[in-house]
Write a protein that holds these residues in place. Structure first.
Motif, PDB file in Angstrom:
ATOM      1  N   GLN A 105       0.740  -1.213   0.061  1.00 40.91           N
ATOM      2  CA  GLN A 105      -0.007   0.054   0.036  1.00 40.91           C
ATOM      3  C   GLN A 105       0.814   1.309   0.076  1.00 40.91           C
ATOM      4  O   GLN A 105       0.599   2.401  -0.592  1.00 40.91           O
ATOM      5  N   PHE A 106       1.891   1.179   0.845  1.00 37.05           N
ATOM      6  CA  PHE A 106       2.694   2.345   0.903  1.00 37.05           C
ATOM      7  C   PHE A 106       3.983   2.372  -0.101  1.00 37.05           C
ATOM      8  O   PHE A 106       4.824   3.127  -0.157  1.00 37.05           O
ATOM      9  N   ALA A 107       4.164   1.476  -1.013  1.00 33.65           N
ATOM     10  CA  ALA A 107       5.278   1.259  -2.093  1.00 33.65           C
ATOM     11  C   ALA A 107       4.903   2.254  -2.878  1.00 33.65           C
ATOM     12  O   ALA A 107       6.343   2.687  -3.477  1.00 33.65           O
ATOM     13  N   MET A 108       3.990   2.712  -3.153  1.00 36.21           N
ATOM     14  CA  MET A 108       3.650   3.986  -4.263  1.00 36.21           C
ATOM     15  C   MET A 108       4.643   5.096  -3.946  1.00 36.21           C
ATOM     16  O   MET A 108       5.206   5.972  -4.895  1.00 36.21           O
ATOM     17  N   GLU A 109       4.778   5.373  -2.564  1.00 38.85           N
ATOM     18  CA  GLU A 109       5.754   6.590  -2.057  1.00 38.85           C
ATOM     19  C   GLU A 109       7.108   6.519  -2.702  1.00 38.85           C
ATOM     20  O   GLU A 109       7.905   7.193  -2.641  1.00 38.85           O
ATOM     21  N   ASN A 110       7.558   4.999  -3.173  1.00 38.48           N
ATOM     22  CA  ASN A 110       8.902   5.120  -3.383  1.00 38.48           C
ATOM     23  C   ASN A 110       9.186   4.905  -5.042  1.00 38.48           C
ATOM     24  O   ASN A 110      10.190   4.618  -5.329  1.00 38.48           O
ATOM     25  N   VAL A 111       8.029   5.162  -5.681  1.00 40.99           N
ATOM     26  CA  VAL A 111       8.140   4.825  -7.301  1.00 40.99           C
ATOM     27  C   VAL A 111       9.145   5.635  -7.928  1.00 40.99           C
ATOM     28  O   VAL A 111      10.032   5.420  -8.500  1.00 40.99           O
ATOM     29  N   ASN A 112       9.209   7.056  -7.356  1.00 34.82           N
ATOM     30  CA  ASN A 112      10.216   8.089  -8.103  1.00 34.82           C
ATOM     31  C   ASN A 112      11.534   7.668  -7.684  1.00 34.82           C
ATOM     32  O   ASN A 112      12.483   7.698  -8.352  1.00 34.82           O
ATOM     33  N   LYS A 113      11.891   7.215  -6.455  1.00 31.61           N
ATOM     34  CA  LYS A 113      13.270   6.722  -6.216  1.00 31.61           C
ATOM     35  C   LYS A 113      13.571   5.565  -6.695  1.00 31.61           C
ATOM     36  O   LYS A 113      14.936   5.518  -7.332  1.00 31.61           O
ATOM     37  N   ILE A 114      12.847   4.650  -7.168  1.00 31.48           N
ATOM     38  CA  ILE A 114      12.997   3.419  -7.960  1.00 31.48           C
ATOM     39  C   ILE A 114      13.268   3.992  -9.413  1.00 31.48           C
ATOM     40  O   ILE A 114      14.370   3.574  -9.910  1.00 31.48           O
ATOM     41  N   VAL A 115      12.592   4.744  -9.986  1.00 27.40           N
ATOM     42  CA  VAL A 115      12.478   5.164 -11.220  1.00 27.40           C
ATOM     43  C   VAL A 115      14.099   6.065 -11.498  1.00 27.40           C
ATOM     44  O   VAL A 115      14.545   6.009 -12.528  1.00 27.40           O
ATOM     45  N   ASP A 116      14.494   6.934 -10.637  1.00 21.43           N
ATOM     46  CA  ASP A 116      15.651   7.646 -10.591  1.00 21.43           C
ATOM     47  C   ASP A 116      16.806   6.577 -10.652  1.00 21.43           C
ATOM     48  O   ASP A 116      17.806   6.948 -11.501  1.00 21.43           O
ATOM     49  N   GLN A 117      16.810   5.570 -10.370  1.00 20.52           N
ATOM     50  CA  GLN A 117      17.905   4.697 -10.291  1.00 20.52           C
ATOM     51  C   GLN A 117      17.798   3.718 -11.731  1.00 20.52           C
ATOM     52  O   GLN A 117      18.802   3.226 -12.278  1.00 20.52           O
ATOM     53  N   ALA A 118      16.605   3.551 -12.411  1.00 21.21           N
ATOM     54  CA  ALA A 118      16.355   3.043 -13.824  1.00 21.21           C
ATOM     55  C   ALA A 118      17.130   1.720 -13.765  1.00 21.21           C
ATOM     56  O   ALA A 118      17.972   1.697 -14.781  1.00 21.21           O
ATOM     57  N   PRO A 119      16.867   0.892 -12.878  1.00 21.99           N
ATOM     58  CA  PRO A 119      17.551  -0.430 -13.024  1.00 21.99           C
ATOM     59  C   PRO A 119      17.100  -1.438 -14.107  1.00 21.99           C
ATOM     60  O   PRO A 119      16.081  -1.193 -14.501  1.00 21.99           O
ATOM     61  N   GLU A 120      18.039  -2.370 -14.495  1.00 24.61           N
ATOM     62  CA  GLU A 120      17.625  -3.105 -15.681  1.00 24.61           C
ATOM     63  C   GLU A 120      16.576  -4.504 -15.042  1.00 24.61           C
ATOM     64  O   GLU A 120      15.726  -4.602 -15.789  1.00 24.61           O
ATOM     65  N   SER A 121      16.754  -4.679 -13.712  1.00 26.06           N
ATOM     66  CA  SER A 121      15.945  -5.591 -12.989  1.00 26.06           C
ATOM     67  C   SER A 121      15.399  -5.156 -11.661  1.00 26.06           C
ATOM     68  O   SER A 121      16.180  -4.538 -10.943  1.00 26.06           O
ATOM     69  N   ILE A 122      14.361  -5.399 -11.451  1.00 28.37           N
ATOM     70  CA  ILE A 122      13.936  -5.230 -10.028  1.00 28.37           C
ATOM     71  C   ILE A 122      13.510  -6.549  -9.183  1.00 28.37           C
ATOM     72  O   ILE A 122      12.722  -7.346  -9.786  1.00 28.37           O
ATOM     73  N   TYR A 123      13.842  -6.747  -8.241  1.00 27.28           N
ATOM     74  CA  TYR A 123      13.462  -8.034  -7.443  1.00 27.28           C
ATOM     75  C   TYR A 123      12.466  -7.577  -6.097  1.00 27.28           C
ATOM     76  O   TYR A 123      13.178  -6.674  -5.265  1.00 27.28           O
ATOM     77  N   MET A 124      11.198  -7.755  -6.104  1.00 30.51           N
ATOM     78  CA  MET A 124      10.246  -7.181  -5.147  1.00 30.51           C
ATOM     79  C   MET A 124      10.013  -8.138  -4.110  1.00 30.51           C
ATOM     80  O   MET A 124       9.520  -9.377  -4.565  1.00 30.51           O
ATOM     81  N   LEU A 125      10.239  -7.914  -2.911  1.00 30.48           N
ATOM     82  CA  LEU A 125       9.917  -8.828  -1.742  1.00 30.48           C
ATOM     83  C   LEU A 125       8.847  -8.106  -0.968  1.00 30.48           C
ATOM     84  O   LEU A 125       9.547  -7.507   0.190  1.00 30.48           O
ATOM     85  N   LEU A 126       7.645  -8.485  -0.964  1.00 31.13           N
ATOM     86  CA  LEU A 126       6.693  -7.680  -0.074  1.00 31.13           C
ATOM     87  C   LEU A 126       5.467  -8.531   0.339  1.00 31.13           C
ATOM     88  O   LEU A 126       5.483  -9.560  -0.330  1.00 31.13           O
ATOM     89  N   GLY A 127       4.703  -8.303   1.263  1.00 26.67           N
ATOM     90  CA  GLY A 127       3.658  -8.932   1.482  1.00 26.67           C
ATOM     91  C   GLY A 127       3.501  -9.563   3.024  1.00 26.67           C
ATOM     92  O   GLY A 127       2.386  -9.783   3.661  1.00 26.67           O
ATOM     93  N   SER A 128       4.506  -9.686   3.435  1.00 32.06           N
ATOM     94  CA  SER A 128       4.680 -10.202   5.026  1.00 32.06           C
ATOM     95  C   SER A 128       4.117  -9.084   6.053  1.00 32.06           C
ATOM     96  O   SER A 128       3.315  -9.816   6.764  1.00 32.06           O
ATOM     97  N   ASN A 129       4.349  -8.032   5.808  1.00 26.14           N
ATOM     98  CA  ASN A 129       3.673  -7.236   6.572  1.00 26.14           C
ATOM     99  C   ASN A 129       2.154  -6.848   6.223  1.00 26.14           C
ATOM    100  O   ASN A 129       1.355  -6.462   7.096  1.00 26.14           O
ATOM    101  N   ASP A 130       1.843  -7.113   4.869  1.00 27.61           N
ATOM    102  CA  ASP A 130       0.250  -6.907   4.412  1.00 27.61           C
ATOM    103  C   ASP A 130      -0.624  -7.739   5.269  1.00 27.61           C
ATOM    104  O   ASP A 130      -1.836  -7.519   5.086  1.00 27.61           O
TER     105      ASP A 130
END
Length: 220
Positions: free
Chosen positions: A87-112
């Motif tokens: 739910q609060f991951a959207m707050e970090n979209v710009n931070k991720i975009v600024d890094q422009a990685p070729e691959s992203i590995y996401m690990l979320l859900g435990s707290n959800d």
């Protein structure tokens, strides 16, 4: 008398010879052990170097399960925070975009799963899907991989029964990943092969988990 003296001399010579051979064998064993340790350290170093190189243009994003990764990767390859949710991951979209990685590995859900909502799994999927779509829109060429939620210990499950929905969450996560056309990586084989990885709290992991995780993902 002469015979006794001769036998005594032979015994003394034999004792000296045996001691010398023992010292030589110990020296060989020590050298062999040192070489073995050096080879092991070199192999470990080589493995870590390969893993680090593999993730040169990658980013790990998630909750505190990833907190130990900066010990194996550079800090700028990891964005993790305690209590992170979809739910609060959207707050970090710009931070991720600024890094422009070729691959992203996401690990979320435990707290959800601990969120005070009526249907935590479905609630999480709704935000997870929005988050991924936002990233894909901003970074269309970036490969996205979602990792399954890691298990907890039986003792932790007794204290916090909401974690019983982890298998349900992962099934739903795999389905969602297929819907939005991103890669799903099931981590369960890692825990089937390696035991006793959990830290004392039964949710997080010992330091050796991080290198095992990186190696496992690389093989996928």
């Amino acid at each position: 008398m002469k015979k006794k003296i001769f036998l005594s001399l032979l015994m003394i010579i034999f004792a000296i010879f045996t001691a010398a051979c023992g010292d030589q064998q110990k020296e060989k064993d020590n050298v062999s052990q040192g070489e073995s340790q050096n080879e092991s350290q070199n192999d470990s170093s080589h493995g870590e170097s390969q893993a680090s190189s593999f993730y040169d243009n990658s980013l790990f994003y998630g909750d505190s399960i990833l907190k130990g990764l900066p010990d194996n990767l550079d800090d700028d390859h990891v964005i993790s925070s305690k209590g992170a949710t979809t739910q609060f991951a959207m707050e970090n979209v710009n931070k991720i975009v600024d890094q422009a990685p070729e691959s992203i590995y996401m690990l979320l859900g435990s707290n959800d799963l601990l969120m005070p909502v009526d249907h935590p799994v479905e609630n999480s999927m709704k935000y997870y899907k929005k988050f991924i779509k936002k990233i894909k829109k901003k970074l269309p060429d970036t490969q996205i991989h979602v990792l399954s939620v890691t298990p907890v210990t039986q003792a932790t499950l007794k204290n916090e029964p909401r974690y019983k929905d982890i298998p349900k969450y992962n099934k739903r996560l795999q389905k969602m990943a297929s819907q939005v056309k991103v890669d799903y990586i099931d981590l369960s084989p890692l825990f089937e092969k390696h035991q006793n990885l959990h830290a004392e709290n039964g949710v997080h992991f010992k330091s050796k988990f991080d290198s095992l995780l990186l190696s496992y993902i690389q093989k996928q």
